[in-house]
Design a protein around this motif. Structure first.
Motif, PDB file in Angstrom:
ATOM      1  N   TYR A   5       3.325  32.355  17.761  1.00  0.00           N
ATOM      2  CA  TYR A   5       4.009  31.113  18.086  1.00  0.00           C
ATOM      3  C   TYR A   5       3.101  29.927  17.836  1.00  0.00           C
ATOM      4  CZ  TYR A   5       7.438  34.054  20.299  1.00  0.00           C
ATOM      5  OH  TYR A   5       8.386  35.009  20.520  1.00  0.00           O
ATOM      6  N   LYS A   6       3.673  28.890  17.245  1.00  0.00           N
ATOM      7  CA  LYS A   6       2.981  27.618  17.097  1.00  0.00           C
ATOM      8  C   LYS A   6       3.183  26.873  18.413  1.00  0.00           C
ATOM      9  CE  LYS A   6       4.983  24.474  14.725  1.00  0.00           C
ATOM     10  NZ  LYS A   6       5.541  23.607  13.676  1.00  0.00           N
ATOM     11  N   VAL A   7       2.107  26.339  18.961  1.00  0.00           N
ATOM     12  CA  VAL A   7       2.203  25.525  20.169  1.00  0.00           C
ATOM     13  C   VAL A   7       1.670  24.140  19.853  1.00  0.00           C
ATOM     14  CG1 VAL A   7       2.041  27.509  21.721  1.00  0.00           C
ATOM     15  CG2 VAL A   7      -0.032  26.285  21.106  1.00  0.00           C
ATOM     16  N   LEU A   8       2.288  23.132  20.448  1.00  0.00           N
ATOM     17  CA  LEU A   8       1.883  21.748  20.225  1.00  0.00           C
ATOM     18  C   LEU A   8       1.334  21.181  21.520  1.00  0.00           C
ATOM     19  CD1 LEU A   8       5.024  20.553  18.231  1.00  0.00           C
ATOM     20  CD2 LEU A   8       2.865  21.418  17.322  1.00  0.00           C
ATOM     21  N   LEU A   9       0.117  20.637  21.463  1.00  0.00           N
ATOM     22  CA  LEU A   9      -0.506  20.011  22.625  1.00  0.00           C
ATOM     23  C   LEU A   9      -0.481  18.503  22.423  1.00  0.00           C
ATOM     24  CD1 LEU A   9      -2.038  22.889  22.153  1.00  0.00           C
ATOM     25  CD2 LEU A   9      -3.485  22.020  23.964  1.00  0.00           C
ATOM     26  N   ARG A  10       0.067  17.806  23.393  1.00  0.00           N
ATOM     27  CA  ARG A  10       0.106  16.345  23.333  1.00  0.00           C
ATOM     28  C   ARG A  10      -0.727  15.791  24.476  1.00  0.00           C
ATOM     29  NH1 ARG A  10       3.023  12.798  20.752  1.00  0.00           N
ATOM     30  NH2 ARG A  10       4.553  14.356  20.136  1.00  0.00           N
ATOM     31  N   THR A  20       4.245  22.314  24.212  1.00  0.00           N
ATOM     32  CA  THR A  20       5.582  22.792  23.887  1.00  0.00           C
ATOM     33  C   THR A  20       5.495  23.899  22.846  1.00  0.00           C
ATOM     34  OG1 THR A  20       5.836  21.095  22.181  1.00  0.00           O
ATOM     35  CG2 THR A  20       6.671  20.558  24.376  1.00  0.00           C
ATOM     36  N   VAL A  21       6.540  24.721  22.833  1.00  0.00           N
ATOM     37  CA  VAL A  21       6.648  25.808  21.862  1.00  0.00           C
ATOM     38  C   VAL A  21       7.953  25.567  21.094  1.00  0.00           C
ATOM     39  CG1 VAL A  21       6.642  28.309  21.531  1.00  0.00           C
ATOM     40  CG2 VAL A  21       5.524  27.318  23.548  1.00  0.00           C
ATOM     41  N   PRO A  22       7.878  24.964  19.910  1.00  0.00           N
ATOM     42  CA  PRO A  22       9.096  24.579  19.187  1.00  0.00           C
ATOM     43  C   PRO A  22      10.100  25.715  18.966  1.00  0.00           C
ATOM     44  CG  PRO A  22       7.188  23.575  18.166  1.00  0.00           C
ATOM     45  CD  PRO A  22       6.672  24.535  19.200  1.00  0.00           C
ATOM     46  N   THR A  23       9.637  26.918  18.749  1.00  0.00           N
ATOM     47  CA  THR A  23      10.530  28.041  18.487  1.00  0.00           C
ATOM     48  C   THR A  23      11.255  28.516  19.744  1.00  0.00           C
ATOM     49  OG1 THR A  23       9.153  28.727  16.637  1.00  0.00           O
ATOM     50  CG2 THR A  23      10.597  30.402  17.539  1.00  0.00           C
ATOM     51  N   SER A  61      10.320  34.448  16.737  1.00  0.00           N
ATOM     52  CA  SER A  61       8.876  34.248  16.572  1.00  0.00           C
ATOM     53  C   SER A  61       8.653  33.325  15.386  1.00  0.00           C
ATOM     54  CB  SER A  61       8.145  35.573  16.364  1.00  0.00           C
ATOM     55  OG  SER A  61       8.304  36.024  15.043  1.00  0.00           O
ATOM     56  N   ASP A  62       7.422  32.910  15.211  1.00  0.00           N
ATOM     57  CA  ASP A  62       7.073  32.042  14.091  1.00  0.00           C
ATOM     58  C   ASP A  62       6.583  32.822  12.879  1.00  0.00           C
ATOM     59  OD1 ASP A  62       7.785  29.685  15.292  1.00  0.00           O
ATOM     60  OD2 ASP A  62       5.783  29.174  15.969  1.00  0.00           O
ATOM     61  N   ASP A  63       6.746  34.134  12.877  1.00  0.00           N
ATOM     62  CA  ASP A  63       6.362  34.919  11.711  1.00  0.00           C
ATOM     63  C   ASP A  63       7.158  34.423  10.513  1.00  0.00           C
ATOM     64  OD1 ASP A  63       4.666  36.419  13.270  1.00  0.00           O
ATOM     65  OD2 ASP A  63       6.105  38.033  13.598  1.00  0.00           O
ATOM     66  N   GLY A  64       6.499  34.137   9.432  1.00  0.00           N
ATOM     67  CA  GLY A  64       7.158  33.667   8.225  1.00  0.00           C
ATOM     68  C   GLY A  64       7.408  32.165   8.197  1.00  0.00           C
ATOM     69  N   VAL A  65       7.015  31.453   9.257  1.00  0.00           N
ATOM     70  CA  VAL A  65       7.205  30.007   9.291  1.00  0.00           C
ATOM     71  C   VAL A  65       5.985  29.334   8.665  1.00  0.00           C
ATOM     72  CG1 VAL A  65       7.407  27.983  10.797  1.00  0.00           C
ATOM     73  CG2 VAL A  65       8.645  30.082  11.354  1.00  0.00           C
ATOM     74  N   LEU A  66       6.242  28.408   7.766  1.00  0.00           N
ATOM     75  CA  LEU A  66       5.160  27.649   7.148  1.00  0.00           C
ATOM     76  C   LEU A  66       5.075  26.294   7.844  1.00  0.00           C
ATOM     77  CD1 LEU A  66       5.921  28.377   3.398  1.00  0.00           C
ATOM     78  CD2 LEU A  66       4.311  29.560   4.904  1.00  0.00           C
ATOM     79  N   GLU A  67       3.875  25.777   7.965  1.00  0.00           N
ATOM     80  CA  GLU A  67       3.684  24.485   8.612  1.00  0.00           C
ATOM     81  C   GLU A  67       2.960  23.546   7.663  1.00  0.00           C
ATOM     82  OE1 GLU A  67       1.393  22.486  12.403  1.00  0.00           O
ATOM     83  OE2 GLU A  67       1.522  24.655  12.256  1.00  0.00           O
TER      84      GLU A  67
END
Length: 74
Positions: A5-10, A20-23, A61-67
């Motif tokens: 999982y991609k997590v975003l810290l603000r 937050t966890v966008p997925t 999940s974020d498997d296969g997600v490109l950022e």
């Protein structure tokens, strides 16, 4: 099973970090430091996944997600 999982810290003005966890919609937590924030979001993700399992829902999940970060000049 291993999930990614991609997590975003603000960084918050009053201190600490909102994570937050966008997925996983609604999966949000907070920590006073980056280290605490990462521990808190790990627990939040685990709880979120447990709830999905209990309700028989698919686990994304974020498997296969490109950022990619895109910068826009305005």
């Amino acid at each position: 099973m291993v999930l990614n999982y991609k997590v975003l810290l603000r960084k918050e003005n009053e201190g600490g970090y909102t994570v937050t966890v966008p997925t996983l919609p609604g999966c949000v937590t907070y920590g006073a430091t980056i280290e605490e924030s990462l521990l808190m979001v790990k627990e939040a993700i685990e709880g979120y996944i447990e709830s999905l399992k209990e309700h028989g829902e698919d686990i994304p999940s974020d498997d296969g997600v490109l950022e990619y970060n895109l910068t826009i000049l305005v």
